[in-house]
Write an enzyme that holds these catalytic residues in place. Structure first.
Site, mmCIF file in Angstrom:
data_model
loop_
_atom_site.group_PDB
_atom_site.id
_atom_site.type_symbol
_atom_site.label_atom_id
_atom_site.label_comp_id
_atom_site.label_asym_id
_atom_site.label_seq_id
_atom_site.Cartn_x
_atom_site.Cartn_y
_atom_site.Cartn_z
ATOM 1 N N TRP A 130 0.807 -1.235 0.000
ATOM 2 C CA TRP A 130 0.000 0.000 0.000
ATOM 3 C C TRP A 130 0.838 1.282 0.000
ATOM 4 C CZ3 TRP A 130 -4.723 1.998 -0.565
ATOM 5 C CH2 TRP A 130 -4.925 3.298 -0.089
ATOM 6 N N MET A 131 0.427 2.232 -0.839
ATOM 7 C CA MET A 131 1.013 3.582 -0.815
ATOM 8 C C MET A 131 -0.117 4.597 -0.817
ATOM 9 S SD MET A 131 3.427 5.437 -3.695
ATOM 10 C CE MET A 131 2.216 5.719 -4.966
ATOM 11 N N ASN A 132 0.056 5.733 -0.078
ATOM 12 C CA ASN A 132 -0.793 6.889 -0.355
ATOM 13 C C ASN A 132 0.076 8.124 -0.558
ATOM 14 O OD1 ASN A 132 -1.319 6.107 2.657
ATOM 15 N ND2 ASN A 132 -1.940 8.219 2.703
ATOM 16 N N ASP A 133 -0.096 9.191 0.200
ATOM 17 C CA ASP A 133 0.521 10.488 -0.135
ATOM 18 C C ASP A 133 2.021 10.439 -0.441
ATOM 19 O OD1 ASP A 133 -1.878 10.855 1.169
ATOM 20 O OD2 ASP A 133 -1.076 12.173 2.709
ATOM 21 N N GLU B 240 -6.122 18.796 4.716
ATOM 22 C CA GLU B 240 -4.920 17.973 4.861
ATOM 23 C C GLU B 240 -3.812 18.506 3.948
ATOM 24 O OE1 GLU B 240 -6.716 13.616 5.915
ATOM 25 O OE2 GLU B 240 -6.618 14.030 3.793
ATOM 26 N N TRP C 257 -9.642 8.805 -1.820
ATOM 27 C CA TRP C 257 -10.020 8.001 -0.652
ATOM 28 C C TRP C 257 -11.381 7.320 -0.824
ATOM 29 C CZ3 TRP C 257 -6.751 5.980 2.439
ATOM 30 C CH2 TRP C 257 -5.597 6.660 2.809
ATOM 31 N N TRP D 15 -4.488 0.317 3.657
ATOM 32 C CA TRP D 15 -3.872 1.253 4.593
ATOM 33 C C TRP D 15 -3.659 0.597 5.966
ATOM 34 C CZ3 TRP D 15 -4.607 3.719 9.239
ATOM 35 C CH2 TRP D 15 -3.901 4.914 9.438
ATOM 36 N N ARG E 43 -2.005 17.860 11.497
ATOM 37 C CA ARG E 43 -1.024 17.027 10.788
ATOM 38 C C ARG E 43 -0.500 17.614 9.472
ATOM 39 N NH1 ARG E 43 -5.885 14.045 10.551
ATOM 40 N NH2 ARG E 43 -6.827 13.949 8.476
HETATM 41 C C1 FRU Z 1 -3.949 12.302 3.356
HETATM 42 C C2 FRU Z 1 -3.703 11.719 4.732
HETATM 43 C C3 FRU Z 1 -2.882 12.657 5.587
HETATM 44 C C4 FRU Z 1 -2.234 11.739 6.577
HETATM 45 C C5 FRU Z 1 -1.977 10.506 5.752
HETATM 46 C C6 FRU Z 1 -2.107 9.225 6.508
HETATM 47 O O1 FRU Z 1 -4.247 11.354 2.394
HETATM 48 O O2 FRU Z 1 -4.938 11.418 5.353
HETATM 49 O O3 FRU Z 1 -3.624 13.701 6.176
HETATM 50 O O4 FRU Z 1 -1.066 12.262 7.116
HETATM 51 O O5 FRU Z 1 -2.924 10.532 4.696
HETATM 52 O O6 FRU Z 1 -1.692 8.135 5.751
#
Ligand code: FRU
Length: 501
Positions: A49-52, A237, A323, A76, A182
């Protein structure tokens, strides 16, 4: 018992190191980045898994890309910072996980800077530290329903991001009692007096708070920004604050704020503000909501730090997902890609300024061969293409990308708007919010040129050199092989692109 402890003590480091090495070797050698839907010229993690995108920073010929990563699953989970590097923003090399969770929590999104003047004392002036500033998300505090479980921490590297040491005094910014606190984005602000300070933009529920620091270790709240006319459909965010200069010499401060949900086409999206920042307050010049990308799949994107002044570009990359469905997209054994890297430009659009996103020029190195398009129906021959098209002035147009199975993507201009239809684009029923028609207003803008990048599971459209952008995921069950064009007298060209893997 004593003996057992001693053996564990002696052998555990070796065991962990070798497992870890086996793990990363396996990722590299078994996975060839060639599975169905695997992007061929976008960054993806080898597995899981990858996000930001996080901590993007340039140093000594290398563009670093860190990213929200969960190495144990394709959904996630406890966040780490994954790591990759590139010398050209196009080809990427996977490196081992850079920063792992610890007793203060998971490692959420954040940024990285080079501390050239050694303000933090964590490096030296001769070998300045690469400093990562990120959010600690404490899952225990969250479970206990506390409201102060997100804090800011730092880690540093003195070997070009290869190994990281957590700062002993973490967290460097404690939580004042706000659940969503954050995604610190830090940059050096030069002062008129030759001095300067670090400025942190932080997402605090429904506002961006600006903090300043002389040394990255102690932070002072300067102000918060949350005008009543902004978009508040979801939590704020991943902010970014930086300057851009237009061709007419006008210099502006830009503030990016990702919001989820509440995007113009549902779910996650990035709004931005144009204005001024005096080191304390950000004041916007306008009172309308501006979106960086009208596609559904460009979120949490921010810019690289420390790009050499001679280069001068503001380089950007986003997370190419949303998301609304990111955790169920039909890909295996990885999930998520980044957008193409883009250069951000301040451009005049009517009486207004806008942030345009242009694919970086380095991407031209992927062009294998180029063909002029003639006629209304074109065979694509290969699946990785870049299209350059000029619509006939003053008329509507329509572009269809199709495969033998009848799966198709439609992109068209209809009156004063653009329409991207992925309802019949291939696999669409993994989540109800995916199969949608997306629109972008033109507000009187004439569409003069189109650049469209098609990869195995994405279509990115740049109108008028990035004045309007739509980044979209699609999951055809076989490659789109045909292009149908209406409203293009002069047609254009097709570049067949090479894979980066
Ligand atoms: C944005 C987010 C950030 C948080 C991260 C958690 O996609 O929700 O606000 O730091 O992803 O993975």
């Amino acid at each position: 018992m004593k003996k057992f402890n001693l053996i564990t003590f002696l052998f555990l480091p070796i065991l962990t190191t070798s497992c870890y090495q086996q793990g990363s070797v396996a990722q590299e050698s078994i996975i060839e980045h060639n599975e169905p839907h695997r992007p061929q010229y976008h960054f993806t993690p080898a597995a899981n898994w990858m996000n930001d995108p996080n901590g993007m920073v340039y140093l000594d010929g290398e563009y670093h890309l860190f990213y929200q990563y969960y190495p144990d699953s394709t959904i996630w989970g406890p966040m780490h910072w994954g790591h990759a590097i590139s010398t050209d923003l196009v080809h990427w090399e996977h490196l081992p996980v850079a920063i792992e969770p610890d007793s203060l929590g998971y490692i959420f999104s954040g940024s990285a800077v080079i501390d050239h003047d050694n303000t933090s004392g964590l490096g030296t002036k001769e070998n300045p530290a690469m400093v990562a500033i990120y959010t600690y998300h404490d899952p225990v505090g969250e479970k206990e329903k506390r409201i102060d479980f997100q804090t800011q921490g730092i880690a540093y590297s003195t070997d070009k991001g290869r190994t990281w040491i957590k700062y002993a005094g973490n967290p460097v910014l404690k939580n004042p009692g706000i659940k969503d606190f954050r995604d610190p984005k830090v940059s050096w602000l030069k002062g008129g007096d030759g001095l300067g300070k670090w400025v942190m933009s932080l997402a605090v529920l429904d506002r961006i708070s600006f903090y300043s620091s002389p040394n990255l270790l102690e932070w002072t709240l300067e102000s918060s920004f949350n005008p009543d006319w902004a978009a508040y459909g979801g939590v704020w965010e991943c902010p970014d604050l930086f300057q851009l200069k237009a061709a007419d010499g006008t210099e502006k401060w830009i503030l990016f704020v990702s919001i989820n949900p509440g995007g113009p086409n549902g779910g996650s999206a990035t709004q931005y503000f144009i204005g001024d920042f005096d080191g304390k307050n950000f004041i916007a010049d306008h009172d309308d909501v501006k979106w960086l990308d009208y596609g559904a799949d460009n979120y949490a994107g921010v810019t690289w730090s420390n790009v050499p002044e001679q280069d001068g570009r503001k380089l950007f990359i986003g997370w190419m997902s949303n998301w609304d469905y990111a955790q169920v997209v039909p890909t295996h054994p990885w999930r998520s890609a980044t957008t193409l890297p883009r250069s951000l430009e301040l451009v005049k659009s009517g009486d207004d300024y806008k942030v345009a996103s242009r694919p970086v020029s380095e991407l031209q190195s992927l062009r294998k061969f180029t063909k002029e398009i003639s006629g209304e129906s074109v065979n694509l021959e290969e699946e990785l293409v870049e299209l350059e098209l000029t619509p006939t002035a003053g008329t509507d147009f329509e572009i269809e990308l199709l495969n033998e199975k009848g799966e198709k993507v439609i992109f068209k201009k209809s009156g004063d708007g653009l329409v991207f239809d992925r309802t019949a684009s291939g696999l669409v029923d993994f989540e109800a919010r995916f199969a949608k028609v997306h629109t972008a207003p033109l507000n009187g803008i004439e569409v003069k040129s189109l650049r469209i990048f098609v990869d195995r599971s994405s279509v990115e459209i740049f109108v008028n050199d990035g004045e309007i952008v739509m980044s979209e995921l699609v999951f055809p069950t076989e490659a789109y092989t045909k292009l149908k064009l209406t409203g293009f007298e002069n047609s254009g060209s097709i570049h067949n692109l090479m894979s980066i893997w």
